[in-house]
Write an enzyme that holds these catalytic residues in place. Structure first.
Site, short mmCIF file in Angstrom:
data_model
loop_
_atom_site.label_atom_id
_atom_site.label_comp_id
_atom_site.label_asym_id
_atom_site.label_seq_id
_atom_site.Cartn_x
_atom_site.Cartn_y
_atom_site.Cartn_z
N GLU A 307 0.80 -1.10 0.22
CA GLU A 307 -0.05 0.19 0.12
C GLU A 307 0.86 1.34 -0.09
O GLU A 307 0.30 2.11 0.76
CB GLU A 307 -0.98 0.13 1.19
N HIS A 331 -8.23 -3.64 -1.65
CA HIS A 331 -7.34 -3.92 -0.54
C HIS A 331 -6.18 -2.77 -0.18
O HIS A 331 -6.09 -2.03 0.62
CB HIS A 331 -6.78 -5.16 -0.19
N GLU A 332 -5.36 -2.81 -1.25
CA GLU A 332 -4.33 -1.69 -1.22
C GLU A 332 -5.06 -0.36 -1.20
O GLU A 332 -4.36 0.45 -0.38
CB GLU A 332 -3.11 -1.83 -2.42
N HIS A 335 -6.27 0.75 2.27
CA HIS A 335 -5.10 0.91 3.31
C HIS A 335 -4.75 2.34 3.20
O HIS A 335 -4.35 3.01 4.18
CB HIS A 335 -3.60 0.37 2.83
N GLU A 354 -4.41 -4.60 9.06
CA GLU A 354 -4.50 -5.45 7.95
C GLU A 354 -6.03 -5.92 8.14
O GLU A 354 -6.57 -6.19 7.28
CB GLU A 354 -3.55 -6.68 7.92
N ASP A 410 7.15 -9.98 11.08
CA ASP A 410 6.65 -10.83 9.96
C ASP A 410 5.68 -11.78 10.68
O ASP A 410 4.45 -12.06 10.10
CB ASP A 410 7.62 -11.57 9.22
N TYR A 418 -5.20 -10.75 9.36
CA TYR A 418 -6.23 -10.27 8.38
C TYR A 418 -7.61 -10.66 8.15
O TYR A 418 -8.44 -9.84 8.44
CB TYR A 418 -5.38 -10.84 7.01
N1 BES Z 1 0.76 -4.64 3.61
C1 BES Z 1 0.71 -5.90 3.01
C2 BES Z 1 1.80 -6.61 2.45
C3 BES Z 1 2.88 -6.73 3.58
C4 BES Z 1 2.54 -7.39 4.79
C5 BES Z 1 4.09 -6.47 3.51
C6 BES Z 1 3.52 -7.66 5.55
C7 BES Z 1 5.32 -6.60 4.18
C8 BES Z 1 4.76 -7.19 5.37
C9 BES Z 1 -0.40 -5.63 1.80
O1 BES Z 1 -1.45 -4.76 2.16
C10 BES Z 1 -1.15 -6.95 1.81
O2 BES Z 1 -1.72 -7.38 2.93
N2 BES Z 1 -1.18 -7.71 0.73
C11 BES Z 1 -1.74 -8.98 0.51
C12 BES Z 1 -3.14 -8.83 -0.12
C13 BES Z 1 -4.48 -9.00 0.50
C14 BES Z 1 -5.50 -8.74 -0.43
C15 BES Z 1 -4.44 -9.93 1.38
C16 BES Z 1 -0.74 -9.76 -0.22
O3 BES Z 1 0.33 -9.46 -0.55
O4 BES Z 1 -1.20 -11.11 -0.54
ZN ZN Z 2 -2.62 -5.18 3.76
#
Ligand code: BES
Ligand code: ZN
Length: 637
Positions: A307, A331-332, A335, A354, A410, A418
């Site tokens: 995002e 989703h993005e 954010h 999230e 992480d 989520y």
């Molecule tokens: N912010 C996250 C990606 C992220 C998470 C980067 C943890 C670094 C550490 C992003 O918004 C995200 O959640 N992406 C998901 C998509 C969503 C529809 C569940 C993905 O990458 O799959």
């Molecule tokens: Zn996200």
């Protein structure tokens, strides 16, 4: 310039050198003083253990970057100038995060003059990096640091021309979340603070550089690019991309950047982004960031999306040709409210970013495509959450509020943050009703805009703004079960999709031998129905059944990355090795972590560790450093 060694010693003598692990206790509870700054005031409680920064005492307010993007050496090289303000007027030092940076010099600005600063770089920690402690002078207001990054920086992926689709030019992109901004620049790398930023990047003249900041799509391509991000952002939203990148407008303030080969397809795939923005604004108030652009990155991008403000980063695996995976765009974009505007104060509170975003995403999908698609997405997510809960290493990791002793941020980004997070909000929505819950959330985003929030802040806000008005709608025990309890509370909503029920019925019939796979009418199935059909196949399904499906539906080699992933997972579990060549091809070309971590994990768990290792040996160089770290971990004995 004074020698670094000497300084390290003298600081150590003063007892000022930050050591291996960050301090956690001692909440300062001091309110910041009121120096001129657009950044909202708040009581600072240092609760982020993944930063060395003394942000309860001194805070960065602005970052200026002046960097050469050096593709030959795979480094960013130049100067970071940091404005800061004292929260505690007795603060004697500014502590910044760095990781794998070479610090060439540090200067401090006082009374209109730059002077050599006294500083020290502490010992390296594998996860946290190195604290950079700079002694402050009484009236100092800025420091500047001459530095360069490392070719191994975890937050940067440098692709050779051969690794791009166009094959002619190199490519660079960053990934700062969660704690990799510090591999790009010295910074207070905690979501608890906010900075504005400006930057000048120099690239080879054929390339275009972009950042998570304002950019003019029509800027002349001359190898020098300037950026300004006037809204304060948490440091994990700092982002850079540079390559042979083209732009295509979707409307007057939304567009997509990509390599030429996928530009038109991307603009078409994401053509409904303007309506998503309209629905998001209708529900939760104005989009506050100016333009909203997207960039479709090379396939090694390790996430579905990121995002970065004004410029979401997206995986090319979303470009499926039928708009079936655009919930990631929703989703993005979402954010822009949850996360970028109202930010989790530490990674223990990641669900505030999230979970809220997954909730908003689903509301926007519902508004745009109707309840059936939204419920199918909820149901697929719920299947994922149940699996995630079953696989959780320890119960504390299934609480929304993540445990204090996480080893790496992480760990907070699982289906718990989520999907359990989103489901907590579905639960609240059901209890209070949309007529109360929607305005409540809108107000939450507005009143907490440009602030960092803890789980406890949210609970208090919920109580003050909603629960106190309808006390009988919810008990404290119910709320605690969601936030501080394990697993999925029994107050959770069960998404019931009629379309999925039909698919399940057909699946049962086929499994019972009532009909052949080739006689199933799948002509109207969406990607979602396919995913449901594949994901819910029973454990221990026979190779013969898998082969029958594959022959009827041509699953092996399918171009929809989500379907392919779901199918390969079943194939691995069922030892259906017909997929091998296509699976290898998938692993060699797709670097999206959500797919490849689980595929490698399943291969290892099902006796194919050796094959997994041999594929990984070839694929590794093309993977992002973040993915490499994760897969090294998954495949290690
Ligand atoms: N912010 C996250 C990606 C992220 C998470 C980067 C943890 C670094 C550490 C992003 O918004 C995200 O959640 N992406 C998901 C998509 C969503 C529809 C569940 C993905 O990458 O799959
Ligand atoms: Zn996200």
């Amino acid at each position: 310039m004074t020698a670094l060694k000497t300084i390290t010693v003298s600081l150590a003598v003063l007892g000022l050198v930050a050591c291996g692990s960050p301090e956690t206790g001692n909440p300062a509870n001091t309110t910041e003083n009121s120096e001129a700054s657009s950044i909202p005031e708040r009581v600072i409680q240092k609760d982020d253990k993944f930063t060395y920064a003394n942000y309860d005492k001194v805070q960065m307010t602005h970052l200026d970057l002046n960097l050469d993007v050096d593709f030959d050496r795979k480094v960013l090289d130049g100067m970071a100038t940091i404005d800061f303000k004292k929260i505690d007027k007795n603060a004697k030092e500014l502590v910044l995060d760095t990781k794998d940076l070479t610090i060439e010099s540090v200067q401090i600005h006082e009374g209109g003059k730059w002077k050599d600063a006294t500083y020290a770089l502490a010992e390296d920690d594998e996860i946290m990096g190195q604290a950079l402690t700079i002694l402050l002078l009484d009236k100092a207001d800025k420091v500047r640091i001459d530095y360069e990054t490392s070719p191994e920086a975890e937050g940067l992926q440098w692709l050779t021309p051969e690794q791009t689709a166009g094959k002619k030019h190199p490519y660079l992109f960053s990934q700062a979340q969660a704690i990799n901004a510090r591999t790009m620049t010295p910074i207070q790398d905690t979501p608890a603070i906010r900075i504005t930023y400006t930057a000048t990047l120099r690239t080879p003249p054929e390339l275009l550089a972009l950042m998570s900041a304002n950019q003019d799509p029509n800027t002349p391509r001359d190898g020098e690019y300037s950026f300004e991000m006037p809204q304060p952002i948490p440091p994990y939203l700092l982002a850079i991309a540079a390559g042979d990148i083209q732009f295509k407008a979707i409307n007057d303030h939304i567009g997509v950047y990509a390599e030429q080969y996928i530009l038109d397809a991307s603009a078409e795939e994401f053509s409904e982004t303007p309506q998503m923005e309209v629905e998001n604004e209708r529900l939760y108030g104005p989009y506050r960031w100016g333009r909203y652009d997207m960039i479709v990155l090379p396939p090694s991008f390790p996430y579905g999306g990121m995002e970065n403000p004004r410029l979401s980063f997206l995986t090319p695996t979303l470009v499926a040709g039928d708009k079936s995976l655009t919930n990631v765009v929703a989703h993005e974009l979402a954010h822009s409210w949850s996360g970028n505007l109202v930010t989790n104060s530490s990674w223990r509170d990641a669900w505030l970013n999230e979970g809220f975003t997954s909730y908003v995403e689903n509301r926007v999908m519902e508004a745009l495509y109707g309840p059936e698609r939204a419920i199918m997405e909820q149901a697929l997510d719920m299947e994922g959450l149940k699996r995630g809960l079953a696989e959780a290493k320890r119960p504390e990791l299934t609480h929304l509020k993540m445990p204090e002793d996480m080893k790496h941020p992480d760990e907070a980004f699982t289906s718990v943050s989520y999907i359990k997070g989103a489901n907590f909000l579905f639960f609240l929505e059901d209890r209070f009703g949309r007529e109360h819950f929607d305005p409540f959330l809108k107000k939450y985003f507005d009143e907490n805009a440009f602030k960092a929030v803890t789980t406890e802040d949210f609970i208090k806000y919920l109580h003050d703004e909603l629960h106190s008005k309808f006390p009988d709608k919810l008990t404290r025990a119910e709320l605690d079960a969601w936030v501080y309890g394990p697993g999925l509370p029994d107050t959770a909503r069960t998404p019931k999709s009629n379309a999925f029920e039909k698919v399940s019925e057909i699946q049962s019939g086929w499994l019972a031998g009532d009909m052949a796979a080739k006689d199933i009418d799948t002509s109207n199935w969406s990607t979602h129905e396919w995913l449901h059909f594949i994901n819910t196949l029973p454990d221990g399904i026979s190779k013969g059944k898998l082969a029958e499906m594959d022959e009827a539906f041509n699953l092996t080699g399918t171009q929809n990355a989500e379907t392919a992933f779901a199918w390969y997972m079943q194939a691995i579990k069922g030892d259906y090795q017909v997929v091998s060549n296509d699976l290898r091809e998938f692993l060699m070309t797709v670097g999206r972590g959500k797919f490849i971590y689980r595929l490698y994990g399943a291969l290892k768990a099902h006796g194919q560790g050796e094959w997994a290792n041999s594929v990984y040996a070839k694929a590794k160089a093309g993977y992002h450093p973040i993915a490499q770290r994760r897969i090294d971990d998954i495949l290690k004995d």
